[in-house]
Design an enzyme around this catalytic site. Structure first.
Site, mmCIF file in Angstrom:
data_model
loop_
_atom_site.group_PDB
_atom_site.id
_atom_site.type_symbol
_atom_site.label_atom_id
_atom_site.label_comp_id
_atom_site.label_asym_id
_atom_site.label_seq_id
_atom_site.Cartn_x
_atom_site.Cartn_y
_atom_site.Cartn_z
ATOM 1 N N ARG A 118 19.431 7.829 3.643
ATOM 2 C CA ARG A 118 19.901 7.236 4.827
ATOM 3 C C ARG A 118 20.952 8.133 5.625
ATOM 4 N NH1 ARG A 118 21.381 1.269 6.818
ATOM 5 N NH2 ARG A 118 19.271 1.238 6.638
ATOM 6 N N HIS A 161 13.086 4.265 11.494
ATOM 7 C CA HIS A 161 13.399 3.506 10.359
ATOM 8 C C HIS A 161 12.121 3.092 9.781
ATOM 9 C CE1 HIS A 161 15.453 0.989 7.497
ATOM 10 N NE2 HIS A 161 16.061 0.172 8.404
ATOM 11 N N GLN A 213 11.771 -0.306 7.549
ATOM 12 C CA GLN A 213 11.874 -1.482 8.049
ATOM 13 C C GLN A 213 10.274 -1.798 8.673
ATOM 14 O OE1 GLN A 213 14.783 -3.458 8.309
ATOM 15 N NE2 GLN A 213 13.082 -4.832 8.895
ATOM 16 N N ASP A 244 16.931 -5.699 18.459
ATOM 17 C CA ASP A 244 17.707 -5.096 17.493
ATOM 18 C C ASP A 244 19.132 -4.923 18.137
ATOM 19 O OD1 ASP A 244 18.754 -3.679 15.517
ATOM 20 O OD2 ASP A 244 17.736 -1.668 15.889
ATOM 21 N N CYS A 274 15.503 -6.710 12.638
ATOM 22 C CA CYS A 274 15.418 -6.040 11.600
ATOM 23 C C CYS A 274 16.685 -6.447 10.679
ATOM 24 C CB CYS A 274 15.653 -4.618 11.657
ATOM 25 S SG CYS A 274 16.897 -3.840 12.367
ATOM 26 N N ARG A 306 11.351 -6.335 2.842
ATOM 27 C CA ARG A 306 11.892 -4.962 2.584
ATOM 28 C C ARG A 306 11.763 -4.526 0.932
ATOM 29 N NH1 ARG A 306 15.765 -2.483 6.043
ATOM 30 N NH2 ARG A 306 15.329 -0.805 4.653
HETATM 31 N N1 CP Z 1 17.557 -3.576 8.339
HETATM 32 C C1 CP Z 1 18.515 -2.595 7.723
HETATM 33 O O1 CP Z 1 18.049 -1.616 7.362
HETATM 34 O O2 CP Z 1 19.530 -3.247 7.118
HETATM 35 P P1 CP Z 1 20.730 -2.568 6.280
HETATM 36 O O3 CP Z 1 21.431 -1.633 7.433
HETATM 37 O O4 CP Z 1 21.678 -3.463 5.789
HETATM 38 O O5 CP Z 1 20.135 -1.581 5.344
HETATM 39 N N1 NVA Z 2 19.447 0.363 15.002
HETATM 40 C C1 NVA Z 2 20.071 0.048 14.059
HETATM 41 C C2 NVA Z 2 19.480 -0.355 12.851
HETATM 42 C C3 NVA Z 2 20.477 -0.795 11.644
HETATM 43 C C4 NVA Z 2 19.345 -1.350 10.444
HETATM 44 C C5 NVA Z 2 20.980 1.093 13.686
HETATM 45 O O1 NVA Z 2 20.600 2.121 13.497
HETATM 46 O O2 NVA Z 2 22.389 1.071 13.483
#
Ligand code: CP
Ligand code: NVA
Length: 308
Positions: A107, A134, A137, A225, A266, A294
Site C-alpha cells: 500500500r 484500489h 477492494q 467514499d 469501502c 476483502r
Molecule cells: N477499505 C480499505 O482499504 O480499508 P483500510 O484502509 O482500513 O485498509
Molecule cells: N479513497 C480512500 C480509500 C480508503 C480505503 C483513500 O485513498 O484514502
C-alpha cells in the site's frame, strides 16, 4: 510473474475465476471460528510481506488472516520503519525482499512506486491501494454485489462524490465485468479520464452528470467514499467538503434508485458526511459484507498470484 496490480491490467477470465474462487472459499468456511485453518493449505511454506506506507485496518487484517487461514506466514511492515522510508530505493527494496518472501503486498502513494516494485521484484506483487486505484477492494465489492443480487453484468452503478482511486477501480471493473457506471460529483473532482476511456472502450456506458438525484434514477447500486482521501492534502479539506456536500448519499437519493438497489462504501466512512447514518445502517447497506469479503477475495488473489 503474476502480479495483481490493477483490474484493467488483469485478464477478465482470470478476474472471473478469482471471484468464483472467493465465493467457494467463503462458502466452505461458513460458521467456522475465524482462526480455523482451511481444509486446503495452498499457502503452506509461503511467506507473505504486507507493506504499508499509509494507514489501514481492513487491508492489513484481512490479508493477514486470509494468508494464515491458507497455511501461509505473514509479516506486516510499516514503510516508515523500513529503510525504504529513509532513502533506500524501491528497486533495491524489491530485490532484497524477493530473497526472503514469496509475495509482496504494497500500500503506497504514487502508482509509479507500485510499478517499480513489481518491475524489480522476482516474486508477485499485489496492489493494496495507491493514490490511483484500489483493485482488491473492488474485487471484494463484486463478490458482495453478486452474493446479494446475482450477476453484475448489465447493471447500473452510480458513484456519488469524489472521482478518486476507488472510483477508478470501479470504472476498470465496469469495463472488465460488463456493467455501466454513472459518475455524479463536481467537475473539479471528475474521475481519471484514462479509467473512463478504458470502461467505454470495453463497451460500458459511462455517464457523468452534476445532478445526483438524476444520476440515481434506475441505479442497481449507489456507491460513495470519503471526501478526503489519505493522499489528499489537509489544506483541501474545507474546499472538498463544500464541493461534495450536494453529493451526500441520503435517503432521498437512495429512493431514486431501483427498490432493490444496494448501498456500498469501502470504509472507513465519515458518518453523516459522504453518507447518512440512515443509509449506512439501513436495509440496503452491505458495507460490512464488503469488509468481510476483502478476506475471501484476497485469498483468491493470493492463490492466483502464487499459482496454488
Ligand atoms: N477499505 C480499505 O482499504 O480499508 P483500510 O484502509 O482500513 O485498509
Ligand atoms: N479513497 C480512500 C480509500 C480508503 C480505503 C483513500 O485513498 O484514502
Amino acid at each position: 510473474m503474476t502480479h495483481f496490480l490493477d483490474i484493467h491490467k488483469t485478464d477478465p477470465a482470470a478476474l472471473r475465476d478469482m471471484i468464483n474462487s472467493a465465493h467457494a472459499m467463503k462458502t466452505a468456511r461458513r460458521g467456522l471460528p475465524k482462526g480455523t485453518t482451511d481444509a486446503e493449505q495452498p499457502l503452506a511454506g509461503r511467506m507473505i510481506a504486507l507493506i504499508f506506507e499509509k494507514p489501514s485496518t481492513r487491508t492489513r487484517v484481512s490479508f493477514d488472516v486470509g494468508a494464515r487461514q491458507m497455511g501461509g506466514q505473514t509479516m506486516i511492515l510499516s514503510g516508515k520503519e523500513m529503510q525504504l522510508g529513509h532513502g533506500e530505493s524501491i528497486a533495491d527494496t524489491a530485490r532484497v525482499l524477493s530473497r526472503y518472501v514469496d509475495l509482496i503486498m504494497l500500500r503506497t502513494f504514487e502508482e509509479a512506486t507500485l510499478h517499480e516494485m513489481a518491475e524489480h521484484a522476482t516474486v508477485p506483487v499485489i496492489n493494496g491501494l495507491t493514490d490511483a486505484s484500489h483493485p482488491c477492494q473492488i474485487m471484494a465489492d463484486i463478490v458482495t454485489y453478486e452474493e446479494h443480487r446475482g450477476p453484475i453484468a448489465g447493471r447500473k452503478f452510480v458513484w456519488s462524490g469524489d472521482g478518486n482511486n476507488v472510483c477508478s477501480s470501479w470504472l476498470h471493473a465496469a469495463g472488465q465485468f460488463g456493467f455501466d457506471l454513472t459518475f455524479t460529483g463536481p467537475e473539479t473532482l471528475d474521475p481519471d479520464p484514462r479509467a473512463v476511456e478504458f470502461a467505454r472502450a470495453k463497451g460500458s456506458k459511462v455517464e457523468i452528470t452534476r445532478d445526483p438525484l438524476e444520476a440515481a434514477k434506475g441505479a442497481d447500486a449507489i456507491v460513495t467514499d470519503t471526501w478526503v482521501s489519505m493522499h489528499d492534502p489537509e489544506s483541501a479539506r474545507e474546499r472538498r467538503h463544500n464541493q461534495l456536500r450536494p453529493y451526500q448519499v441520503n435517503e432521498e437519493m437512495m429512493a431514486r434508485g431501483n427498490p432493490d438497489a444496494l448501498f456500498m462504501h469501502c470504509l472507513p466512512a465519515h458518518r453523516n458526511e459522504e453518507a447518512t447514518n440512515a443509509v449506512m445502517d439501513g436495509p440496503q447497506s452491505v458495507i460490512f459484507d464488503e469488509s468481510e469479503n476483502r478476506l475471501h477475495a484476497q485469498k483468491a488473489i493470493l492463490r492466483w498470484c502464487l499459482g496454488v
